[in-house]
Scaffold this motif. Structure first.
Motif, PDB file in Angstrom:
ATOM      1  N   LYS A 129      -2.547   0.080   2.317  1.00 47.04           N
ATOM      2  CA  LYS A 129      -1.962  -1.161   2.830  1.00 47.04           C
ATOM      3  C   LYS A 129      -1.085  -1.813   1.769  1.00 47.04           C
ATOM      4  CE  LYS A 129      -6.014  -1.968   5.728  1.00 47.04           C
ATOM      5  NZ  LYS A 129      -7.221  -2.799   5.945  1.00 47.04           N
ATOM      6  N   GLY A 130      -0.045  -2.508   2.236  1.00 50.87           N
ATOM      7  CA  GLY A 130       0.846  -3.168   1.294  1.00 50.87           C
ATOM      8  C   GLY A 130       1.448  -4.429   1.881  1.00 50.87           C
ATOM      9  N   TYR A 131       1.779  -5.380   1.009  1.00 48.72           N
ATOM     10  CA  TYR A 131       2.414  -6.636   1.423  1.00 48.72           C
ATOM     11  C   TYR A 131       3.881  -6.575   1.007  1.00 48.72           C
ATOM     12  CZ  TYR A 131       3.632 -11.566   1.686  1.00 48.72           C
ATOM     13  OH  TYR A 131       4.248 -12.764   1.990  1.00 48.72           O
ATOM     14  N   GLU A 132       4.788  -6.751   1.977  1.00 41.54           N
ATOM     15  CA  GLU A 132       6.226  -6.686   1.715  1.00 41.54           C
ATOM     16  C   GLU A 132       6.694  -8.038   1.156  1.00 41.54           C
ATOM     17  OE1 GLU A 132      10.297  -5.064   3.921  1.00 41.54           O
ATOM     18  OE2 GLU A 132       8.627  -5.810   5.137  1.00 41.54           O
TER      19      GLU A 132
ATOM     20  N   TYR B 235       7.045  -3.470  -1.755  1.00 44.08           N
ATOM     21  CA  TYR B 235       5.675  -3.774  -1.347  1.00 44.08           C
ATOM     22  C   TYR B 235       4.741  -3.891  -2.547  1.00 44.08           C
ATOM     23  CZ  TYR B 235       7.371  -2.148   3.198  1.00 44.08           C
ATOM     24  OH  TYR B 235       8.080  -1.993   4.356  1.00 44.08           O
ATOM     25  N   VAL B 236       3.731  -4.752  -2.381  1.00 45.24           N
ATOM     26  CA  VAL B 236       2.605  -4.803  -3.306  1.00 45.24           C
ATOM     27  C   VAL B 236       1.446  -4.089  -2.616  1.00 45.24           C
ATOM     28  CG1 VAL B 236       0.932  -6.254  -4.508  1.00 45.24           C
ATOM     29  CG2 VAL B 236       3.320  -6.977  -4.358  1.00 45.24           C
TER      30      VAL B 236
ATOM     31  N   GLU C 107     -10.654  -3.123  -2.370  1.00 47.30           N
ATOM     32  CA  GLU C 107     -11.250  -3.749  -3.547  1.00 47.30           C
ATOM     33  C   GLU C 107     -10.409  -4.937  -4.009  1.00 47.30           C
ATOM     34  OE1 GLU C 107     -14.042  -4.481  -6.441  1.00 47.30           O
ATOM     35  OE2 GLU C 107     -14.136  -3.157  -4.692  1.00 47.30           O
ATOM     36  N   ASP C 108      -9.071  -4.825  -3.922  1.00 49.17           N
ATOM     37  CA  ASP C 108      -8.196  -5.947  -4.275  1.00 49.17           C
ATOM     38  C   ASP C 108      -8.477  -7.144  -3.362  1.00 49.17           C
ATOM     39  OD1 ASP C 108      -6.739  -4.725  -6.359  1.00 49.17           O
ATOM     40  OD2 ASP C 108      -5.446  -3.698  -4.911  1.00 49.17           O
TER      41      ASP C 108
END
Length: 334
Positions: free
Chosen positions: A64-67, A73-74, A79-80
């Motif tokens: 999964k990533g945040y744009e 993306y992050v 766990e994060d």
């Protein structure tokens, strides 16, 4: 098969700490319909692929990533997401206790069962009985998966139910709705109409028995499926029917007449029945043989003034046991 906990953590309020497990309280029974290609009725699949290379991607290779910028993306692992706020992800934090009636139904979203974990039975029971005696519900926050929820802890029988709530910003404003005025006079409702409606509601009132209600629409759809299979019409595309014209707004509904007919179909029970008889007009229904016999006797006493009327009424109710015999005598006298 034993129930599987969706979440493990603890209820916290003040210095009290109650270890609990969260279980889903509902199960869906919707129709399982597949997507088909109408050209040959083959199943339509969903494909996970890399938009840059066009190649398929296996589940184990998906993260999964945040744009944060276009195309940048992050990456965030489970766990994060947990480390962002460890306490929030493991605690049902009670913020306040309020009256259940103060929370509108529009806020309730999804119910879950809470059960005590090892060593938490006594304090779980203490919270449950406290909620019951106080007549309150606990308003709390909890993180389930990757989203924080507002929730209500409600005592129900021998368990505590966690019902997720919608935040206030998720509730749409109703000011744009065209609703009738809040007063009876403003809405044009007469005392007679309200009295008859109350009699109808009382006559239809009964104990809540959830097992007597079921999805009749799904049963009808499955009956249609069997019918199409039996008729060999499994690949037939049913054409839509022409839309029905909406009734004209000029049509005036006689509310009193509808209430009278409803009361006639569902007679009131007990005291409500007597109340309906005293305060509401008589429902439109056929007279019973006993009442018809009494009416026939009255007609007989006034036969000299209205012989034809008495004869007609007696003829309509003749042939019903003793009442029929009395009607026969009335006709003979007439």
């Amino acid at each position: 098969m034993a129930a599987r906990a969706l979440w493990k953590g603890a209820i916290s309020f003040g210095l009290v700490h109650i270890p609990v497990d969260l279980y889903t309280a509902v199960q869906e029974h919707g129709l399982d319909l597949s997507m088909l290609d109408r050209r040959d009725f083959s199943p339509v699949g969903y494909k996970r692929y890399n938009k840059k290379t066009g190649k398929d991607v296996e589940w184990d290779d998906i993260v999964k990533g945040y744009e944060y910028e276009d195309g940048e993306y992050v990456v965030l692992t489970d766990e994060d997401l947990k480390r962002a706020n460890v306490e929030a992800t493991q605690t049902i934090d009670i913020q306040a206790f309020v009256d259940a009636a103060d929370v509108p139904l529009t806020y309730y979203e999804h119910p879950y069962y809470l059960a005590p974990s090892k060593g938490g039975a006594k304090v779980y029971a203490l919270l449950r009985e406290t909620l019951r005696k106080a007549g309150k519900i606990g308003i709390a926050t909890v993180v389930i998966r990757t989203r924080q929820h507002l929730c209500a802890l409600v005592c129900m029988d021998d368990k505590i139910v966690l019902n997720t709530l919608r935040f206030d910003t998720e509730i749409r404003d109703s000011e744009d709705l065209k609703l009738p005025p809040a007063t009876l006079k403003g809405a044009g409702i007469s005392d007679k109409e309200l009295t008859m409606a109350l009699s109808l509601v009382e006559g239809m009132s009964e104990e809540w028995k959830p097992s007597q209600y079921h999805d009749t629409y799904q049963e009808d759809v499955m009956a249609l499926v069997k019918k199409k299979i039996k008729a060999g019409q499994t690949k037939t595309l049913t054409a839509p029917e022409p839309e029905r014209k909406a009734p004209r707004s000029s049509n005036v509904v006689d509310l009193v007449a509808l209430l009278q007919d409803s009361l006639g179909k569902r007679p009131a029970k007990g005291a409500a029945k007597d109340k309906a008889a005293d305060e509401a007009p008589a429902p439109r229904k056929r007279a019973s043989p006993a009442k018809a016999a009494g009416k026939s006797t009255a007609d007989k006493s006034t036969a000299g003034k209205s012989g034809k009327t008495a004869t007609a009424k007696a003829a309509r109710t003749a042939g019903a046991g003793k009442a029929g015999a009395k009607h026969g005598a009335t006709r003979k006298a007439a």
